[in-house]
Design a protein around this motif. Structure first.
Motif, PDB file in Angstrom:
ATOM      1  N   MET A  34       0.857  -1.186   0.000  1.00  0.00           N
ATOM      2  CA  MET A  34       0.000   0.000   0.000  1.00  0.00           C
ATOM      3  C   MET A  34       0.895   1.239   0.000  1.00  0.00           C
ATOM      4  N   PHE A  35       0.477   2.229  -0.648  1.00  0.00           N
ATOM      5  CA  PHE A  35       1.265   3.445  -0.785  1.00  0.00           C
ATOM      6  C   PHE A  35       1.433   4.123   0.561  1.00  0.00           C
ATOM      7  N   GLY A  36       2.752   4.299   0.988  1.00  0.00           N
ATOM      8  CA  GLY A  36       3.083   5.004   2.211  1.00  0.00           C
ATOM      9  C   GLY A  36       3.135   4.118   3.446  1.00  0.00           C
ATOM     10  N   TYR A  37       2.807   2.845   3.291  1.00  0.00           N
ATOM     11  CA  TYR A  37       2.820   1.949   4.462  1.00  0.00           C
ATOM     12  C   TYR A  37       4.111   1.156   4.447  1.00  0.00           C
ATOM     13  N   ARG A  38       4.893   1.249   5.536  1.00  0.00           N
ATOM     14  CA  ARG A  38       6.206   0.576   5.620  1.00  0.00           C
ATOM     15  C   ARG A  38       6.207  -0.377   6.806  1.00  0.00           C
ATOM     16  N   VAL A  39       6.920  -1.493   6.604  1.00  0.00           N
ATOM     17  CA  VAL A  39       6.990  -2.533   7.636  1.00  0.00           C
ATOM     18  C   VAL A  39       8.454  -2.935   7.802  1.00  0.00           C
ATOM     19  N   PRO A  40       9.012  -2.892   9.033  1.00  0.00           N
ATOM     20  CA  PRO A  40      10.398  -3.314   9.243  1.00  0.00           C
ATOM     21  C   PRO A  40      10.492  -4.856   9.329  1.00  0.00           C
ATOM     22  N   ARG A  41      11.705  -5.392   9.122  1.00  0.00           N
ATOM     23  CA  ARG A  41      11.929  -6.833   9.299  1.00  0.00           C
ATOM     24  C   ARG A  41      11.883  -7.175  10.786  1.00  0.00           C
ATOM     25  N   ALA A  42      11.917  -8.481  11.046  1.00  0.00           N
ATOM     26  CA  ALA A  42      11.810  -8.933  12.442  1.00  0.00           C
ATOM     27  C   ALA A  42      13.014  -8.524  13.263  1.00  0.00           C
ATOM     28  N   ASP A  43      14.226  -8.424  12.634  1.00  0.00           N
ATOM     29  CA  ASP A  43      15.429  -8.053  13.356  1.00  0.00           C
ATOM     30  C   ASP A  43      15.811  -6.602  13.072  1.00  0.00           C
ATOM     31  N   GLU A  44      14.806  -5.751  12.745  1.00  0.00           N
ATOM     32  CA  GLU A  44      15.065  -4.345  12.464  1.00  0.00           C
ATOM     33  C   GLU A  44      14.124  -3.451  13.274  1.00  0.00           C
ATOM     34  N   ALA A  45      14.568  -2.250  13.441  1.00  0.00           N
ATOM     35  CA  ALA A  45      13.731  -1.205  14.046  1.00  0.00           C
ATOM     36  C   ALA A  45      13.573  -0.086  13.003  1.00  0.00           C
ATOM     37  N   MET A  46      12.321   0.280  12.765  1.00  0.00           N
ATOM     38  CA  MET A  46      12.058   1.346  11.784  1.00  0.00           C
ATOM     39  C   MET A  46      12.025   2.684  12.511  1.00  0.00           C
ATOM     40  N   LEU A  47      12.860   3.588  12.045  1.00  0.00           N
ATOM     41  CA  LEU A  47      12.972   4.907  12.663  1.00  0.00           C
ATOM     42  C   LEU A  47      12.357   5.927  11.699  1.00  0.00           C
ATOM     43  N   ILE A  48      11.297   6.603  12.170  1.00  0.00           N
ATOM     44  CA  ILE A  48      10.581   7.580  11.335  1.00  0.00           C
ATOM     45  C   ILE A  48      10.884   8.975  11.897  1.00  0.00           C
ATOM     46  N   SER A  49      11.454   9.767  11.059  1.00  0.00           N
ATOM     47  CA  SER A  49      11.802  11.131  11.469  1.00  0.00           C
ATOM     48  C   SER A  49      11.037  12.134  10.586  1.00  0.00           C
ATOM     49  N   GLY A  50      10.959  13.384  11.077  1.00  0.00           N
ATOM     50  CA  GLY A  50      10.280  14.452  10.318  1.00  0.00           C
ATOM     51  C   GLY A  50       9.012  14.902  10.977  1.00  0.00           C
ATOM     52  N   GLY A  51       8.502  14.251  11.898  1.00  0.00           N
ATOM     53  CA  GLY A  51       7.303  14.670  12.588  1.00  0.00           C
ATOM     54  C   GLY A  51       7.650  15.373  13.891  1.00  0.00           C
ATOM     55  N   LYS A  52       6.641  15.582  14.614  1.00  0.00           N
ATOM     56  CA  LYS A  52       6.858  16.190  15.911  1.00  0.00           C
ATOM     57  C   LYS A  52       7.436  15.156  16.859  1.00  0.00           C
ATOM     58  N   GLY A  53       8.543  15.463  17.408  1.00  0.00           N
ATOM     59  CA  GLY A  53       9.155  14.543  18.344  1.00  0.00           C
ATOM     60  C   GLY A  53       8.498  14.607  19.704  1.00  0.00           C
ATOM     61  N   SER A  54       8.890  13.660  20.479  1.00  0.00           N
ATOM     62  CA  SER A  54       8.357  13.608  21.848  1.00  0.00           C
ATOM     63  C   SER A  54       9.172  14.444  22.803  1.00  0.00           C
ATOM     64  N   GLY A  55      10.214  15.079  22.325  1.00  0.00           N
ATOM     65  CA  GLY A  55      11.075  15.877  23.181  1.00  0.00           C
ATOM     66  C   GLY A  55      12.268  15.119  23.662  1.00  0.00           C
ATOM     67  N   VAL A  56      12.215  13.744  23.676  1.00  0.00           N
ATOM     68  CA  VAL A  56      13.327  12.920  24.118  1.00  0.00           C
ATOM     69  C   VAL A  56      13.996  12.289  22.907  1.00  0.00           C
TER      70      VAL A  56
ATOM     71  N   LEU B 260       4.223   9.383   5.476  1.00  0.00           N
ATOM     72  CA  LEU B 260       3.889  10.352   4.431  1.00  0.00           C
ATOM     73  C   LEU B 260       5.112  10.641   3.588  1.00  0.00           C
ATOM     74  N   PRO B 261       4.968  10.464   2.326  1.00  0.00           N
ATOM     75  CA  PRO B 261       6.126  10.744   1.485  1.00  0.00           C
ATOM     76  C   PRO B 261       6.510  12.236   1.563  1.00  0.00           C
ATOM     77  N   VAL B 262       7.716  12.479   1.388  1.00  0.00           N
ATOM     78  CA  VAL B 262       8.304  13.823   1.383  1.00  0.00           C
ATOM     79  C   VAL B 262       8.309  14.421   2.775  1.00  0.00           C
ATOM     80  N   PHE B 263       7.297  14.235   3.516  1.00  0.00           N
ATOM     81  CA  PHE B 263       7.189  14.854   4.843  1.00  0.00           C
ATOM     82  C   PHE B 263       7.850  13.986   5.936  1.00  0.00           C
ATOM     83  N   ARG B 264       7.986  12.739   5.656  1.00  0.00           N
ATOM     84  CA  ARG B 264       8.575  11.847   6.653  1.00  0.00           C
ATOM     85  C   ARG B 264       9.713  11.073   5.978  1.00  0.00           C
ATOM     86  N   LYS B 265      10.697  10.720   6.816  1.00  0.00           N
ATOM     87  CA  LYS B 265      11.839   9.942   6.340  1.00  0.00           C
ATOM     88  C   LYS B 265      11.945   8.688   7.196  1.00  0.00           C
ATOM     89  N   VAL B 266      12.158   7.580   6.512  1.00  0.00           N
ATOM     90  CA  VAL B 266      12.220   6.286   7.200  1.00  0.00           C
ATOM     91  C   VAL B 266      13.625   5.721   7.051  1.00  0.00           C
TER      92      VAL B 266
END
Length: 393
Positions: A1-23, A37-43
């Motif tokens: 599906m367009f924009g939907y990403r899934v990491p492997r079992a031995d991976e962690a997907m890190l999504i940057s570009g949004g509002k962080g939690s401060g930590v 979201l394409p362009v707005f988020r980086k995986v």
């Protein structure tokens, strides 16, 4: 599906570009997918798999002896968000640096721990060395988000100094001595076992030979007994025949002896007794004749003969008592016998009377000549003998 990403079992997907939690400057997604979201988020993806770091570091012991220690570290990024965030901030751009940095950290702690230990402790207490290295690097590894699964000391080398070899020499000598003793004991045990086996084999062979000899002897004895059975039976039968023949011969001898006694001995004894009686009668006759001649008294002689007649008859009867005679007709036969004996007594009396008359007329003859003539030539005496032998009624 367009924009939907899934990491492997031995991976962690890190999504940057949004509002962080401060930590964390990025959102961590593990075990499931997320819309990006394409362009707005980086995986970006951070590996959570195990990595290996090798360390080969020259160290100096507490005794000042230089050693080269080789170790292997197995580590990975922790599964919690904090560990992933810490590791992502440090190694996301170059994840190969995790193994290099881990090796350098452990090398430093390894030099520090070995410097506080002796060679003997390092050699004999490797697990203690690994535990102290892990404990010393635990805090630093946690700050980088790394977790050490295992630390293995692979090799310790003194660089050709021979210290470790010399340290092992007494133990090697003791081990070799023990090995030699064990080998000697094993050889001795093997020799004893072999000797025992040989003795057992010899004993078994001897027992077998003895048993076979016993069986052979029994077989030969049985065969000999079987071979002797026929002759023994024949000999036994012959012995029984001989015994029966011997018994029969003894019985025949006894019977013959009894026959001889009845046919020869008894008649001979009777004849001898008869002869003795007649001899005594002749002697008494001579005595009577001599007495009559001496007294020239015919009346006295007759009385003397009459007085002696019962004794003469009695002795004649006694002489015939043992003779071989058969009495028949019961009491009549016995009466005839007595009558015959009485007649013989009368005949003897008459003969004696005639002889006495002749002797009275011939007084000039001597007494001895008269005795001899009366005994040898008197026909009446022969008649008496004939009559004594004759009567069998």
């Amino acid at each position: 599906m367009f924009g939907y990403r899934v990491p492997r079992a031995d991976e962690a997907m890190l999504i940057s570009g949004g509002k962080g939690s401060g930590v964390s400057p990025f959102r961590v997604v593990t075990g499931h997918g997320a819309f990006v979201l394409p362009v707005f988020r980086k995986v970006q993806f951070l590996t959570l798999s195990l990595f290996e770091a090798e360390v080969e570091e020259p160290c100096v012991t507490k005794q000042g002896i230089a050693l080269t220690v080789k170790a292997v570290i197995a580590a990975k990024i922790g599964s919690d968000n904090d560990s992933i965030v810490n590791a992502g901030q440090r190694f996301l751009s170059d994840q190969t640096q995790m193994a290099t940095l881990t090796g350098r950290i452990f090398a430093g702690h390894l030099r520090s721990i070995i410097g506080s230990m002796t060679v003997e402790e390092i050699i004999t207490e490797r697990q203690k060395l690994a535990g102290e290295v892990l404990e010393g690097s635990k805090e630093e590894m946690a700050r980088m988000g790394l977790l050490v699964d295992a630390l293995q000391i692979q090799n310790i080398d003194d660089g050709g100094l021979g210290y470790i070899k010399a340290m092992a020499a007494p133990h090697n000598a003791r081990i070799q001595q023990q090995a030699q003793i064990a080998q000697a004991n094993a050889n001795q045990a093997a020799a004893e076992a072999e000797q025992q086996s040989l003795r057992a084999q010899s004993q078994f062979q001897r027992d077998t030979a003895v048993t076979q000899a016993g069986y052979t002897a029994e077989t030969q004895a049985a065969q000999a007994k079987s071979a002797q059975a026929g002759p023994l039976a024949q000999a036994q039968a012959q012995r029984e025949v001989i015994a029966a023949q011997t018994e029969l011969a003894q019985r025949n001898a006894e019977l013959r002896q009894q026959q001889l006694v009845a046919e020869v001995v008894k008649p001979a004894e009777a004849d001898a007794e008869r002869v003795r009686i007649l001899a005594r009668a002749d002697a008494e006759k001579v005595q009577i004749q001599a007495a009559a001649a001496a007294s020239s008294n015919r009346v006295a002689l007759d009385q003397a003969l009459i007085a002696q007649l019962p004794q003469i008859v009695e002795k004649a009867a006694a002489g015939l008592a043992g003779a071989n005679m058969t009495v028949v007709n019961g009491s009549d036969g016995l009466s005839d016998l007595v009558t015959g004996l009485a007649g013989q007594g009368v005949a003897i009396f008459n003969a004696l009377k005639g002889d006495v008359g002749s002797d009275h007329d011939k007084n000039n003859r001597s007494q001895d000549s008269g005795r001899t003539g009366a005994t040898a030539t008197n026909p009446d005496t022969k008649g008496i003998e004939g009559r004594e032998q004759g009567p069998q009624v």
